[in-house]
Enzyme design. Sequence first.
Site, PDB file in Angstrom:
ATOM      1  N   ASP A   1       0.842  -1.188   0.000  1.00 40.63           N
ATOM      2  CA  ASP A   1       0.000   0.000   0.000  1.00 40.63           C
ATOM      3  C   ASP A   1       0.883   1.246   0.000  1.00 40.63           C
ATOM      4  OD1 ASP A   1      -2.310   1.837   0.889  1.00 40.63           O
ATOM      5  OD2 ASP A   1      -3.291  -0.115   0.877  1.00 40.63           O
TER       6      ASP A   1
ATOM      7  N   HIS B   1      -3.550   5.410   4.090  1.00 38.24           N
ATOM      8  CA  HIS B   1      -4.414   4.328   3.622  1.00 38.24           C
ATOM      9  C   HIS B   1      -3.895   2.973   4.088  1.00 38.24           C
ATOM     10  CE1 HIS B   1      -6.168   1.668   0.461  1.00 38.24           C
ATOM     11  NE2 HIS B   1      -7.142   2.565   0.393  1.00 38.24           N
TER      12      HIS B   1
ATOM     13  N   SER C   1     -11.371  -0.754  -0.898  1.00 35.97           N
ATOM     14  CA  SER C   1     -10.104  -0.791  -0.149  1.00 35.97           C
ATOM     15  C   SER C   1     -10.325  -1.269   1.275  1.00 35.97           C
ATOM     16  CB  SER C   1      -9.473   0.603  -0.091  1.00 35.97           C
ATOM     17  OG  SER C   1      -8.791   0.922  -1.259  1.00 35.97           O
TER      18      SER C   1
END
Length: 791
Positions: free
Chosen positions: A324, A396, A578
């Site tokens: 990520d 994230h 996600s």
Amino acid sequence: TALAVAGVATFNDLRLDKRGAGYRLRAVAAGLAPDTSDAFTVRAGPPARIIVQAGNGQTAPAGTALPIPYLVDVRDAFDNPVSGATVSWTVSGGGGTVNPAQSSTDSTGHASGVRTLGLHAGTHTAAAAVAGLADSVASFSATATPNGTISGTITTTSGFLAPPATFTAPAAAQQPAYTADELIVTYRASALGAPPVGSAALAAPATAAGLGVAIRARLSALPAAAQFLVRGVSPALLAARVQLRDSLQRDAIAAALRRDPAIESVERNGLVRLDTHRRSGSGVAAVPGDPLYPRQAWHYGLIDLPRAWAITTGSAAVLVAVVDNGIRYDHPAVAGNLTHDGYDFVSRTSVKQCSGGTIDEAGDGDGYDPDPVQPADYDWDFKRSCVIGLTTSGNHGLHVAGTIGAVGNDGIGVTGVNWTVRIRPVRVLGVSGAGSFYDIAQGILYAAGLPADNGQGGTVTAPSAARVVNLSLGGPSGSTTLHNAVIAATNAGALVVASAGNDANTSLLYPAAYPEALSVSAVGPDGLLASYSSYGSTVDIAAPGGDFADGGASFSVLSSAWNFVTGTPIYDAWDGTSMAAPHVTGVAALLLAQDPSLTVAQLRARLTTYAVDAGAPGPDNQYGAGIVNARNSLTQSLAPPRATYARLYGADGLLVATTRTAADGSYAFTGLGDASYMVYGGTDESGDGQVGLPGRLWGALGGSATPAAVTVDGAANYPATFAIALPTEVEPNNTAGQANALALGGYVNAAIGSSSDVDVFRVRIPQTGTYTFETSAVNGACGFALEANTV
């Protein structure tokens, strides 16, 4: 008698008190021998009385025949049984019949009739009489017990019986994007004398080193070599990244490279962005000692994690990788489960700022390096393709890692799907949320324990191989390089889990669209496809991703995040596929904690085979195999074993009886008195016999909110067949007059539709006592119940 005239003697009135045969009459005259007549039979006299012989005082269910027939005895004045007398039977109270209505006495003076009671409970009377005996009647009395029957079949239906999801496609699907001046060149294995891509032999250190040298040598010998620079070589993929000296010559250089028979493919280096989430706010401040699990309960409850945690909460022996945009080791929620053997594969490129100027995509000034920490995170303006400024809610990769494995039950912040697990952070996306195919491919290789380009002319290999690789990212175009990396990781024993995309249409997202990847779509708290989620034939499974459209931040996925303005850890609720993918990754890690020997194929089969079917029956393009379920996957069963029960309530709300249904759902309540009843049905779990508990199937004839009364009026069968599911409210129910019914020991699912919405329920209280009413939330979550009080 005296001798009469003409020597004839007569008997004018001969009476015998006992009937019978063989009587003889002897005549005697003075001085003469006696004379005896022929034998004769004496008959009974006319009926003089009727008496009860048997059958009085019986008790039986209403509407049924008494087990002992009524029996009477008819006698003459001398107590002789009278045969051939006609006995009439009459019902004098309670209804019903005596059969036959008339009968004749037999040789013993007996007559009988079968008494069938009336339909209602109580004292039922009847009488037997003989014509001419007005003052002699045989009276009978019987007690009829209640004998109404309510019966039917209860069928079960999973879910809320909600309408199908609808989709609103965006104005335009995500368009492919590429680096301006890079190509990826992939060689044929045969031309290099190399093992095929994806083979274990290709990952051997010596083999990788030799192939790296060979690829660089071949590139430098090409006629077009002067027109590009070799920026990296990935021996495990037989690929190289080259930077063009003149991007305007890209097509010509690509064509020249393709003319080399040793080269299998030449492609542009595509750009991939984070599988964009919806940020719901500035975050929830971390409060030590104040666990935020209630805010996570809807998405964990939806995949049956509380039951799964009773089996396993994870294991430190299981390693997963989050490929990520990096990590923060100083976030208290996840720090205890993070490894320190991650890597940073973000190349140094320039990113435009909306305010003017540029920033470094890597953000740390040094490109590839062993530090996967995300140094900064900028909000991205999709319309102007530039960064706006540092975000107050970002990282994230940290959010994804928190869902997979924030340390559980430690009294800090949030809880992960795994309370204990090892998470390797691999950084492949930069501070704007973008990364290239080549960089991501290297991150995938590294995560799976395969040699990856180290950015310095050699390779780097992680000390161990992750068993699951999470890819909450994607782009609209495919890539040979990216696909080969997924194949290599899969062959190395890593399950690759990828998000399906947030385009709300069937456009493909890579790497999720590759067959080797497990593609995950997103659902909201209602179990329906999220309003933003992509769908299509490549979707393999669904998981909670949140849906802000369902009601705000409380219907999003809460996890760990970072405020890059203040430099502090926070918790925030985001939406996206996600967020769905790490739920699947986390469940896969739980399976490995239970059984480390599971292969990639077995892991995939466990997850999909035991997913909860959603949407159209069977696999479909919205949910794939269904919504992932942790308990099911661990126990290899589609649901906890459950039995269905029928419950009978009186009109006063008192529970009258509970009975377990037969295998086909049929049931019967018998011996019911005249009254109004309500019939409910519910399921237990694992043989605990408890029905009406939140989360279990529950309903009533007529619906749980509007139950229909069954009126028993005498002995008969009253049918009550109905289906049960997860009970829901029926609007409008905003006033007492519109109140939905709620049975004691039952529950209902409801939602506050607006700030002015009030839901009213009515409960019949049958007797003095203490009663508890609780407002919780769907699947135990907070949702709108955060703002709801039980009044």
